[in-house]
Design a protein around this motif. Structure first.
Motif, PDB file in Angstrom:
ATOM      1  N   TYR A   1     -23.121 -56.449 107.085  1.00  0.00           N
ATOM      2  CA  TYR A   1     -23.344 -55.006 106.918  1.00  0.00           C
ATOM      3  C   TYR A   1     -23.188 -54.616 105.454  1.00  0.00           C
ATOM      4  CZ  TYR A   1     -23.470 -54.198 111.972  1.00  0.00           C
ATOM      5  OH  TYR A   1     -23.822 -54.180 113.290  1.00  0.00           O
ATOM      6  N   ASP A   2     -24.226 -54.885 104.666  1.00  0.00           N
ATOM      7  CA  ASP A   2     -24.189 -54.522 103.247  1.00  0.00           C
ATOM      8  C   ASP A   2     -25.524 -53.899 102.832  1.00  0.00           C
ATOM      9  OD1 ASP A   2     -25.885 -56.673 103.304  1.00  0.00           O
ATOM     10  OD2 ASP A   2     -24.874 -57.829 101.757  1.00  0.00           O
TER      11      ASP A   2
ATOM     12  N   HIS B   1     -16.938 -48.279 107.637  1.00  0.00           N
ATOM     13  CA  HIS B   1     -16.338 -49.069 108.717  1.00  0.00           C
ATOM     14  C   HIS B   1     -16.671 -48.469 110.077  1.00  0.00           C
ATOM     15  CE1 HIS B   1     -14.151 -52.209 106.670  1.00  0.00           C
ATOM     16  NE2 HIS B   1     -13.840 -51.336 105.730  1.00  0.00           N
TER      17      HIS B   1
ATOM     18  N   ILE C   1     -20.256 -49.289 110.975  1.00  0.00           N
ATOM     19  CA  ILE C   1     -20.361 -50.686 111.415  1.00  0.00           C
ATOM     20  C   ILE C   1     -19.807 -50.828 112.836  1.00  0.00           C
ATOM     21  CG2 ILE C   1     -19.511 -53.043 110.972  1.00  0.00           C
ATOM     22  CD1 ILE C   1     -19.486 -52.152 107.914  1.00  0.00           C
ATOM     23  N   GLU C   2     -18.682 -50.180 113.074  1.00  0.00           N
ATOM     24  CA  GLU C   2     -18.042 -50.288 114.391  1.00  0.00           C
ATOM     25  C   GLU C   2     -18.929 -49.655 115.462  1.00  0.00           C
ATOM     26  OE1 GLU C   2     -15.684 -49.960 117.750  1.00  0.00           O
ATOM     27  OE2 GLU C   2     -16.113 -48.110 116.634  1.00  0.00           O
TER      28      GLU C   2
ATOM     29  N   GLY D   1     -22.014 -51.823 116.210  1.00  0.00           N
ATOM     30  CA  GLY D   1     -21.748 -53.096 116.881  1.00  0.00           C
ATOM     31  C   GLY D   1     -21.177 -52.940 118.283  1.00  0.00           C
TER      32      GLY D   1
ATOM     33  N   GLY E   1     -27.825 -53.267 107.114  1.00  0.00           N
ATOM     34  CA  GLY E   1     -27.334 -54.640 107.034  1.00  0.00           C
ATOM     35  C   GLY E   1     -28.479 -55.628 107.039  1.00  0.00           C
TER      36      GLY E   1
ATOM     37  N   THR F   1     -29.621 -59.797 108.708  1.00  0.00           N
ATOM     38  CA  THR F   1     -29.297 -60.943 109.560  1.00  0.00           C
ATOM     39  C   THR F   1     -30.187 -62.116 109.181  1.00  0.00           C
ATOM     40  OG1 THR F   1     -29.095 -61.760 111.811  1.00  0.00           O
ATOM     41  CG2 THR F   1     -30.910 -60.246 111.412  1.00  0.00           C
TER      42      THR F   1
ATOM     43  N   SER G   1     -20.361 -58.251 113.326  1.00  0.00           N
ATOM     44  CA  SER G   1     -20.252 -58.249 111.873  1.00  0.00           C
ATOM     45  C   SER G   1     -19.764 -59.603 111.373  1.00  0.00           C
ATOM     46  CB  SER G   1     -19.282 -57.137 111.454  1.00  0.00           C
ATOM     47  OG  SER G   1     -19.105 -57.157 110.056  1.00  0.00           O
TER      48      SER G   1
ATOM     49  N   SER H   1     -19.161 -61.831 107.453  1.00  0.00           N
ATOM     50  CA  SER H   1     -19.119 -61.591 106.011  1.00  0.00           C
ATOM     51  C   SER H   1     -20.241 -62.383 105.365  1.00  0.00           C
ATOM     52  CB  SER H   1     -17.757 -61.972 105.448  1.00  0.00           C
ATOM     53  OG  SER H   1     -17.430 -63.281 105.840  1.00  0.00           O
TER      54      SER H   1
END
Lengths: 218, 307
Positions: free
Chosen positions: A100-101, A117, A120-121, A124, A188, A190, A215, A217
């Protein structure tokens, strides 16, 4: 006891002289989408149907007008659509790792008055449904996205979005399978390949599948 | 076997496409002008679905490595064999070493070259059609280049030259009228836009390709709620918010969320396929019944070639 009849109202519009669009509804809805997928599958079995593809809440039917008239095709579609829908069996579950960047992550969080955050939460947390595979090879419309994450598309689309970008817009999320222009917010990326040109079918996702993001890194 | 000395602007291998791949978001593809493609195949005794060359705006320069039977249909780019004008819509023999060249563009946008036995090429998802975006099918997923060799399949019957399609049986490519049927979102068109759609002329913009044509003309307005994406078909005329319509063609995106105001009738798709950037045309509304009658007449012309 006769099976209960559904109350879905189907509107059938011509799409030229060899196809029709059967609309089951106008809202993003899991049950409507399941009905559309089941209706497309039932129509595909007919000899007079060349192709039937489910949309979010519709089916586009290409047929042979030498074998059946528009009126008879519309009647057949309505008849099939009012049958009790089959139980929507849970589709295959795909787990997709996401870094997630994305370039829009911070701006999205600011607009939604959330922290990155929390974005992202929230992204997901749900198990998404593949509503429709289409538009470009391997692209899948996934949803529904949490209300807290709903945003209109970017006012000016990007001319080039990298393949693998994970994006949100409205109540939907998706992954760009190929480098292409795009107006969704990029949160983000993948490494999972969605378009598999040397497989048949060439798309990782199929309509009705389930998708969960987690998520990782970078 | 044909060898490519010069490829022309955009020459690709096409057949009747891969309609079943749309469930994966892959465009159905195939020849833009199915009438010309089919006629070329039937003139050399092939099945309707054999692969042909689709030559865009200019023709290639080919040399026959072996004697073969060919037919050239669709757009008129002044085909020549060894420098002499060659008949179109007619089966003709090439001897070993014969050169097929093209002059200038007289009419239409896409010429088709069929070879008896059919062109053999990469098959992808059930079709030899070239998909340039995915770089699959046809000649390794790309347009022809100088030096390419086109293998030809086995003949399914005796090769007979001289078979031809009478001029009166061919589509009138200069007609410049696309017959259309009202689409699912036709009623969204406001009064003035509805009138303008049929009274004004449109032209094919330079931002046009096998995926679709952006059309230039009066700005059309079809306001309403945002639509959920649905499956679309070749011939559908989408109207994005900017008011500039898009006519979807063979390599169209498989789904879209723009209103579809009209759909080009199947009988007019070959006419649309022969429009070049800058060409002007009009839309004319017809009923489904009329469209089906015209479609039947067009197909009878091809059925004559089966006899």
């Amino acid at each position: 006891m006769p099976p209960p009849r559904s109350t879905v109202r189907v509107r059938v519009h011509p799409l030229g002289d060899t196809a029709v669009l059967a609309e089951l509804g106008t809202k993003l809805d899991t049950a409507l989408n399941a009905r559309a997928i089941a209706l497309a599958a039932a129509l595909k079995k007919r000899r007079d149907v060349r192709q039937a593809v489910a949309g979010h809440a519709s089916v586009t039917v290409q047929f042979d007008p030498d074998q059946i008239t528009h009126e008879a095709m519309a009647a057949a579609i309505k008849r099939l659509a009012t049958k009790r829908p089959p139980l929507d069996e849970p589709g295959r579950l795909h787990r997709i790792p996401v870094v997630y960047d994305g370039p829009d992550l911070y701006a999205v969080a600011m607009q939604l008055r959330l922290t990155t955050h929390q974005v992202i939460e929230l992204h997901g947390r749900p198990i998404y449904r593949v509503f429709l595979v289409g538009f470009v090879p391997g692209w899948a419309y996934l949803g529904p996205l949490a209300d807290e994450l709903a945003l209109p598309r970017r006012p000016v689309p990007r001319t080039q979005v990298p393949a693998g970008s994970v994006a949100i817009a409205g109540h939907q999320t998706g992954i760009y399978p190929l480098p292409s222009p795009g107006g969704w917010h990029l949160i983000g990326r993948t490494s999972v390949k969605l378009f598999l040109p040397d497989s048949d079918p060439p798309s990782l996702f199929r309509a009705g599948d389930r998708v969960r993001f987690f998520s990782v890194s970078g | 076997m044909l060898r490519v000395l010069q490829p022309g602007l955009l020459t690709t291998i096409q057949d009747i496409g891969r309609p079943h791949a749309v469930a994966s978001g892959v465009p159905p593809g195939g020849a833009m002008d199915r009438f010309a493609h089919t006629a070329a195949n039937l003139l050399v005794g092939n099945d309707r679905g054999a692969a042909t060359l689709e030559c865009t705006l200019t023709g290639p320069h080919l040399v026959a490595e072996h004697a073969c039977l060919i037919a050239i249909t669709g757009a008129d780019f002044e085909p020549r064999v060894n420098g002499d004008a060659a008949p179109m819509w007619t089966g003709l023999f090439l001897s070993q070493g014969d050169q097929l060249t093209f002059g200038g563009r007289r009419a239409g946008a896409r010429a088709y070259v069929a070879v008896a036995g059919g062109i053999s090429a990469d098959r992808w998802l059930g079709s030899m059609s070239t998909n340039l975006m995915c770089a699959r099918g046809g000649m390794h997923g790309r347009a022809l280049v100088a030096g390419d060799v086109l293998p030809v399949g086995e003949l399914s019957g005796p090769a007979v030259a001289g078979r031809n399609l009478a001029a009166g049986m061919r589509p009138v490519y200069g007609e410049r009228t696309l017959h259309v049927i009202g689409g699912p979102h036709f009623t969204r068109l406001q009064g003035e836009s509805r009138e303008a759609l049929f009274s004004a002329g449109f032209s094919v913009s330079h931002d046009s390709n096998r995926m679709g044509y952006r059309l230039e003309g009066p700005r059309l307005d079809a306001p309403g709620e945002e639509l959920l994406s649905f499956g679309v078909v070749a011939g559908a005329v989408q109207l994005p918010a900017g008011g500039q319509p898009i006519l979807l063609m063979a390599d169209h995106q498989t789904a879209g969320g723009y209103p579809v105001v009209v759909t080009v009738a199947s009988v007019s798709i070959p006419i649309a396929a022969q429009l070049a950037p800058g060409d002007e045309f009009r839309f004319a509304e017809i009923t489904i019944d009329t469209a089906l009658q015209m479609r039947a007449a067009q197909r009878e012309a091809l059925d004559l070639l089966m006899r």
